[in-house]
Design a protein around this motif. Structure first.
Motif: not given
Length: 141
Positions: A10-16
């Protein structure tokens, strides 16, 4: 380490995803602006160039950094895989594959964001060059 899966997912992919939406919004705004602009109305070449290149740095920055953000997700996913393997004491194929697929998902997301951003940035910068050439042709600059 339990929260690391959620951080990658959720963090990395959400940021992207958020960066991709931001860059796309800027690209659409700039393209619409370029369609209606009258470059001959600007008093100087510098003023025209400032107006034309406004916010393009957002797209370039997202294009340049999305692969690194994806790589960060990859590293975190692999760390999670090794930690899970080490703490369980077993070499379960399912555990390894789940962790590696999470890592590769982050890499893919970074590339899926970066590649269109590079294309958008190049297209918009080309349009800026064309508009500046029009200005120079009209004003003899």
């Amino acid at each position: 380490m339990d929260g690391m899966k959620e951080l990658v997912e959720y963090g990395v992919i959400g940021l992207l995803i958020g960066l991709n939406l931001w860059a796309a919004a800027v690209a659409i705004e700039r393209w619409l602006y370029y369609r209606r602009i009258d470059v001959h109305a600007y008093p100087s070449l510098d003023a025209c160039e400032i107006a034309l290149t406004k916010r393009l740095v957002v797209i370039g920055t997202v294009a340049a950094n999305a692969p690194y953000i994806g790589l960060l997700g990859t590293v975190l996913g692999i760390m999670l895989t090794f930690h899970t393997m080490g703490s369980s004491g077993a070499m379960a194929v399912a555990t390894i594959m789940i962790g590696l697929s999470l890592a590769l998902k982050a890499t893919a997301a970074g590339l899926v964001v970066a590649i269109p951003c590079v294309v958008m940035n190049n297209m918009l910068r080309r349009r800026v060059s064309e508009l500046l050439a029009q200005y120079k042709a009209r004003h003899g600059a």
